[in-house]
Scaffold this active site. Sequence first.
Site, PDB file in Angstrom:
ATOM      1  CG  ASP A   6     -15.618  13.446   3.275  1.00 49.96           C
ATOM      2  OD1 ASP A   6     -15.381  12.607   4.167  1.00 49.96           O
ATOM      3  OD2 ASP A   6     -16.310  13.202   2.258  1.00 49.96           O
ATOM      4  N   GLY A   9     -12.092   6.728   3.937  1.00 47.97           N
ATOM      5  CA  GLY A   9     -11.217   5.564   3.992  1.00 47.97           C
ATOM      6  C   GLY A   9     -10.052   5.643   3.018  1.00 47.97           C
ATOM      7  CB  SER A  10      -9.711   5.934  -0.468  1.00 49.27           C
ATOM      8  OG  SER A  10     -10.310   4.680  -0.362  1.00 49.27           O
ATOM      9  CG  LEU A  11      -9.254   9.570  -2.374  1.00 52.82           C
ATOM     10  CD1 LEU A  11     -10.048   9.949  -3.622  1.00 52.82           C
ATOM     11  CD2 LEU A  11      -7.767   9.644  -2.677  1.00 52.82           C
ATOM     12  CD  GLU A  71     -18.983   9.033   6.118  1.00 52.38           C
ATOM     13  OE1 GLU A  71     -18.645   8.443   7.165  1.00 52.38           O
ATOM     14  OE2 GLU A  71     -18.650   8.641   4.982  1.00 52.38           O
ATOM     15  CE1 TYR A 139      -9.954   5.133  -9.333  1.00 54.47           C
ATOM     16  CE2 TYR A 139      -9.404   7.313 -10.166  1.00 54.47           C
ATOM     17  CZ  TYR A 139     -10.343   6.334  -9.898  1.00 54.47           C
ATOM     18  OH  TYR A 139     -11.654   6.555 -10.208  1.00 54.47           O
TER      19      TYR A 139
HETATM   20  P1  ATP Z   1     -15.520   6.205   2.494  1.00 50.86           P
HETATM   21  O1  ATP Z   1     -16.507   7.332   2.311  1.00 50.86           O
HETATM   22  O2  ATP Z   1     -16.047   4.892   2.002  1.00 50.86           O
HETATM   23  O3  ATP Z   1     -14.923   6.172   3.867  1.00 50.86           O
HETATM   24  P2  ATP Z   1     -13.759   7.856   0.866  1.00 50.86           P
HETATM   25  O4  ATP Z   1     -14.587   9.023   1.289  1.00 50.86           O
HETATM   26  O5  ATP Z   1     -12.284   7.983   1.030  1.00 50.86           O
HETATM   27  O6  ATP Z   1     -14.248   6.510   1.566  1.00 50.86           O
HETATM   28  P3  ATP Z   1     -14.085   8.437  -1.941  1.00 50.86           P
HETATM   29  O7  ATP Z   1     -13.015   9.476  -1.815  1.00 50.86           O
HETATM   30  O8  ATP Z   1     -15.452   8.897  -2.269  1.00 50.86           O
HETATM   31  O9  ATP Z   1     -14.104   7.512  -0.652  1.00 50.86           O
HETATM   32  O10 ATP Z   1     -13.661   7.350  -3.041  1.00 50.86           O
HETATM   33  C1  ATP Z   1     -12.461   6.616  -2.930  1.00 50.86           C
HETATM   34  C2  ATP Z   1     -12.210   5.888  -4.230  1.00 50.86           C
HETATM   35  O11 ATP Z   1     -12.029   6.838  -5.277  1.00 50.86           O
HETATM   36  C3  ATP Z   1     -10.959   5.048  -4.267  1.00 50.86           C
HETATM   37  O12 ATP Z   1     -11.188   3.782  -3.704  1.00 50.86           O
HETATM   38  C4  ATP Z   1     -10.667   4.967  -5.774  1.00 50.86           C
HETATM   39  O13 ATP Z   1     -11.423   3.932  -6.373  1.00 50.86           O
HETATM   40  C5  ATP Z   1     -11.213   6.291  -6.289  1.00 50.86           C
HETATM   41  N1  ATP Z   1     -10.198   7.335  -6.621  1.00 50.86           N
HETATM   42  C6  ATP Z   1     -10.479   8.442  -7.360  1.00 50.86           C
HETATM   43  N2  ATP Z   1      -9.396   9.214  -7.528  1.00 50.86           N
HETATM   44  C7  ATP Z   1      -8.380   8.593  -6.881  1.00 50.86           C
HETATM   45  C8  ATP Z   1      -7.003   8.884  -6.694  1.00 50.86           C
HETATM   46  N3  ATP Z   1      -6.437   9.980  -7.228  1.00 50.86           N
HETATM   47  N4  ATP Z   1      -6.267   8.047  -5.932  1.00 50.86           N
HETATM   48  C9  ATP Z   1      -6.819   6.959  -5.383  1.00 50.86           C
HETATM   49  N5  ATP Z   1      -8.114   6.617  -5.546  1.00 50.86           N
HETATM   50  C10 ATP Z   1      -8.893   7.408  -6.282  1.00 50.86           C
HETATM   51 MG    MG Z   2     -16.592   9.255   1.794  1.00 45.62          MG
END
Ligand code: ATP
Ligand code: MG
Length: 265
Positions: A6, A9-11, A71, A139
């Site tokens: 998965d 946008g962030s991880l 998604e 973070y």
């Molecule tokens: P989306 O689904 O909106 O496209 P995503 O799947 O990347 O984004 P998640 O992975 O669910 O989103 O959550 C991202 C958030 O998790 C970050 O914005 C931050 O607030 C938090 N977070 C948790 N652990 C970490 C980390 N190790 N580094 C950075 N952010 C983290």
């Molecule tokens: Mg997500």
Amino acid sequence: QKVGIDAGGSLIKIAFQERGVMHYKKYPIGELESAISWLKAVAPNVMAALTGGKAHILQGEFFPNGTIVPEFQATCEGVRLFLLEEGKKMPEPYIIVNVGTGTSWHLVDGERYVRILGSGVGGGTFMGLGTILTNELDYQQLTTLAAKGQKENLDLLVKDIYESDKPPINGDLTAANFAKGLNVKHTNADRMAALTNMIGETIMLLTLQAAAKHMVKEIVFIGSSLIGNPFLTEILETYMKMLGLQPTFLKNGEYCGAVGALLSI
Ligand code: ATP
Ligand code: MG
């Protein structure tokens, strides 16, 4: 061997099945290359199911034979599996709140799921605005600050407005987030506490409206924004209970999308 990835946008979240045991890993999206090299080293001939906003990039660059899973389907199927594994019989319909970079709401009823709401206030707001407010990039540092701060040094409460008069509603409610501005001395920790509270309140208010509209009491929270952020989790839990809603925080809830994608291949 199968893997669910998965890429949000962030991880980037990876769920990897090996001899019946599921392994989980996550990396910042900026470390996509090293995440994939790790994966290809441990499982050279892996079958990949890809989901999230960057699934097509993953397919184009690393997994030409990978299957793309929508998604919202992956998220809801993953939640279903985790609930089953935890032995939790969730009364339906229920609402999933995915606190990712932004936040999305999904209504689940039997086999049916539909995205009912979205907000730009989420984990990305915590990181982005948090960095602007404190100059801190990490973070875990931001979550530690949030847990130590006093939001009252920034937030104007109902009782601040009514002063010695008796307020018509609970005086501890927020009248205006951050409204004290520079009037009161505050620290980075106070700023992070106020920010986290504002994010929590926004998610709470939208969840309340969605729950009322769809006549739902059960709320399942997922997404990495709740991982390692005890203050945000506590705020959401307290508000949900205050409103008569039943919150569930899934263990490994940040991997729902990855696992849900994996299930479909
Ligand atoms: P989306 O689904 O909106 O496209 P995503 O799947 O990347 O984004 P998640 O992975 O669910 O989103 O959550 C991202 C958030 O998790 C970050 O914005 C931050 O607030 C938090 N977070 C948790 N652990 C970490 C980390 N190790 N580094 C950075 N952010 C983290
Ligand atoms: Mg997500």
